[in-house]
Scaffold this motif. Structure first.
Motif, mmCIF file in Angstrom:
data_model
loop_
_atom_site.group_PDB
_atom_site.id
_atom_site.type_symbol
_atom_site.label_atom_id
_atom_site.label_comp_id
_atom_site.label_asym_id
_atom_site.label_seq_id
_atom_site.Cartn_x
_atom_site.Cartn_y
_atom_site.Cartn_z
ATOM 1 N N ARG A 176 85.884 15.110 14.676
ATOM 2 C CA ARG A 176 85.037 14.736 13.528
ATOM 3 C C ARG A 176 85.128 16.118 12.567
ATOM 4 O O ARG A 176 84.862 17.167 13.054
ATOM 5 N N SER A 220 71.162 4.990 14.901
ATOM 6 C CA SER A 220 70.626 6.248 14.959
ATOM 7 C C SER A 220 68.794 6.322 15.129
ATOM 8 O O SER A 220 68.299 5.191 14.932
ATOM 9 N N HIS A 318 70.786 11.773 10.556
ATOM 10 C CA HIS A 318 71.067 11.066 11.612
ATOM 11 C C HIS A 318 71.856 9.907 11.214
ATOM 12 O O HIS A 318 73.193 9.913 12.033
ATOM 13 N N GLN A 321 75.386 11.293 10.451
ATOM 14 C CA GLN A 321 76.230 11.697 11.718
ATOM 15 C C GLN A 321 76.747 10.509 12.320
ATOM 16 O O GLN A 321 77.988 10.358 12.551
ATOM 17 N N TYR A 324 79.660 9.290 10.347
ATOM 18 C CA TYR A 324 80.655 10.367 10.381
ATOM 19 C C TYR A 324 81.458 9.707 11.676
ATOM 20 O O TYR A 324 82.445 9.716 11.796
#
Ligand SMILES: Cc1cc2nc3c(=O)[nH]c(=O)nc-3n(C[C@H](O)[C@H](O)[C@H](O)COP(=O)(O)O)c2cc1C
Length: 388
Positions: A176, A220, A318, A321, A324
């Motif tokens: 990442r 999330s 959140h 991410q 991602y």
């Protein structure tokens, strides 16, 4: 005319330095800079601060925000407060008065509402601004600001933890790397597009306690389980999908085209760049994901709550991410940024700043073969040492 004070207002004393021109030319060795102290009124229904004097400050403090007062009965200086939008009239149709009315019916905590309003940007070019200050490169940052305070605490007495074993999650996290080098000419496969949206944003299950009280389960976490963050997509070069704007529906994993208000022949690249405050290194990504919380949904539970806005920001973080990780898993690049022109995004998507105004833009797409803009990849997980 009858007026009342606006709903959310904070006043802050600010101090600026001004050049003393008389002292400059007197040659008497006096200080050349004078400190100018002023009160600034920061209101949630206005986009910028308003300078007020001591009399106006006192007047604002004494005026009721719910009941009406005759403007004629107030000191002359009240008219300037009215013209600046800090006082609003009974039949006021100015945009600021409309926004004040909306805020009266919402459940924003005052300081958060002011922060939200005053931190929104319009038509900013953050890249140019940083370049002008010499802060667009690491060497310029350090030359101007010195080295940053260290991260992490002092290490005396630290207990060494055992090394972790390799895992799929570990390998994913290693890869990442925030992407600043997209190849916008490439096509993004529909399957990859769908898988990133599914993992990052989709509703996987839901419970409905009573009709209308539906709580979704996503990849999330979300404050209060409310999942207030709606997402809007600017899509280009995705196989099988028309370029343009969409609302992503987490329930059902669908996209609704946002046709109305979109001018034929819209320059999507220019729109992306405007939204991203000039950050051209993100503007090529095939997919931009505007993250815009429904504040009324969050504030249904967290009414006038000092933590509600913080929760909205954390929810956005959140989801970003998870996006991602999903993009990384698909072999794509991803990013997130809060340096956005919120006002422009709102206008293009028809969002209301206090209803569903955006907080960040994430994005994903096909990585370029070469690195032109620096990325933080010290382990060489994406790029070979030397820059490619
Ligand atoms: C909240 C947030 C805001 C960010 N804003 C920007 C931004 O405006 N421009 C940018 O180039 N990168 C932005 N980034 C990416 C960071 O610069 C990046 O995460 C950081 O350099 C660490 O690199 P890594 O993500 O590859 O580990 C942002 C990241 C986060 C979490």
């Amino acid at each position: 005319m009858r007026v009342r004070r606006c709903w959310h207002l904070l006043c802050e004393p600010v101090q600026t330095l001004q050049l003393d021109v008389a002292a400059l030319f007197s040659g008497a060795g006096q200080p050349l800079l004078n400190a100018l102290c002023q009160w600034q009124a920061l209101a949630a229904h206005l986009d910028g601060p308003i300078v007020v004097d001591a009399q106006q400050l006192e007047l604002l403090g004494n005026l009721d925000r719910s009941c009406w007062t005759n403007l004629q009965a107030l000191p002359d200086t009240a008219r300037q407060l009215f013209e600046a939008g800090l006082l609003l009239a009974e039949d006021d149709v100015r945009p600021c008065a409309m926004r004040d009315l909306q805020l009266r019916q919402a459940h924003w905590w005052g300081p958060a509402a002011v922060l939200h309003a005053q931190s929104r940007w319009s038509a900013q070019d953050s890249v140019q601004q940083l370049a002008e200050q010499g802060l667009d490169r690491l060497d310029g940052l350090i030359a101007t600001l010195g080295t940053p305070p260290p991260s992490g605490a002092a290490s005396t007495g630290a207990v060494q933890l055992p090394p972790v074993t390799e895992s799929t999650l570990e390998k994913l996290l290693e890869r990442r790397v925030s992407c600043r080098n997209f190849d916008g000419q490439q096509w993004l496969d529909l399957a990859d597009f769908s898988s990133v949206l599914w993992a990052g944003l989709a509703e996987r299950a839901a419970v409905e306690h009573v009709s209308g009280a539906r709580f979704a389960k996503k990849g999330s976490p979300s404050a209060g389980g409310l999942h207030p963050v709606e997402t809007y997509l600017l899509v280009r070069n995705v196989r099988g999908i028309d370029d343009g704007l969409y609302h992503y529906q987490a329930e059902g994993h669908r996209m609704v085209p946002l046709g109305s208000g979109v001018v034929a022949g819209t320059d999507w690249q220019a729109m992306a760049s405007r939204w991203l405050a000039g950050q051209y290194w993100f503007a090529n990504a095939q997919v931009l994901v505007v993250m815009a919380p429904r504040y009324d949904r969050l504030q249904w539970k967290y009414r006038n709550h000092s933590k509600a806005y913080r929760a909205a920001i954390l929810d956005v973080g959140h989801q970003s991410q998870t996006l991602y990780l999903a993009a990384t898993q698909a072999g794509l690049g991803a990013f997130v940024t809060a340096a956005i022109n919120e006002c422009d995004v709102e206008q293009d998507l028809g969002l209301q700043p206090f209803g569903d105004g955006p907080l960040a833009i994430a994005g994903f797409g096909v990585r370029a073969a070469q690195m032109h803009i620096a990325e933080l990849d010290p382990a060489g997980a994406i790029w070979q040492p030397g820059g490619e």
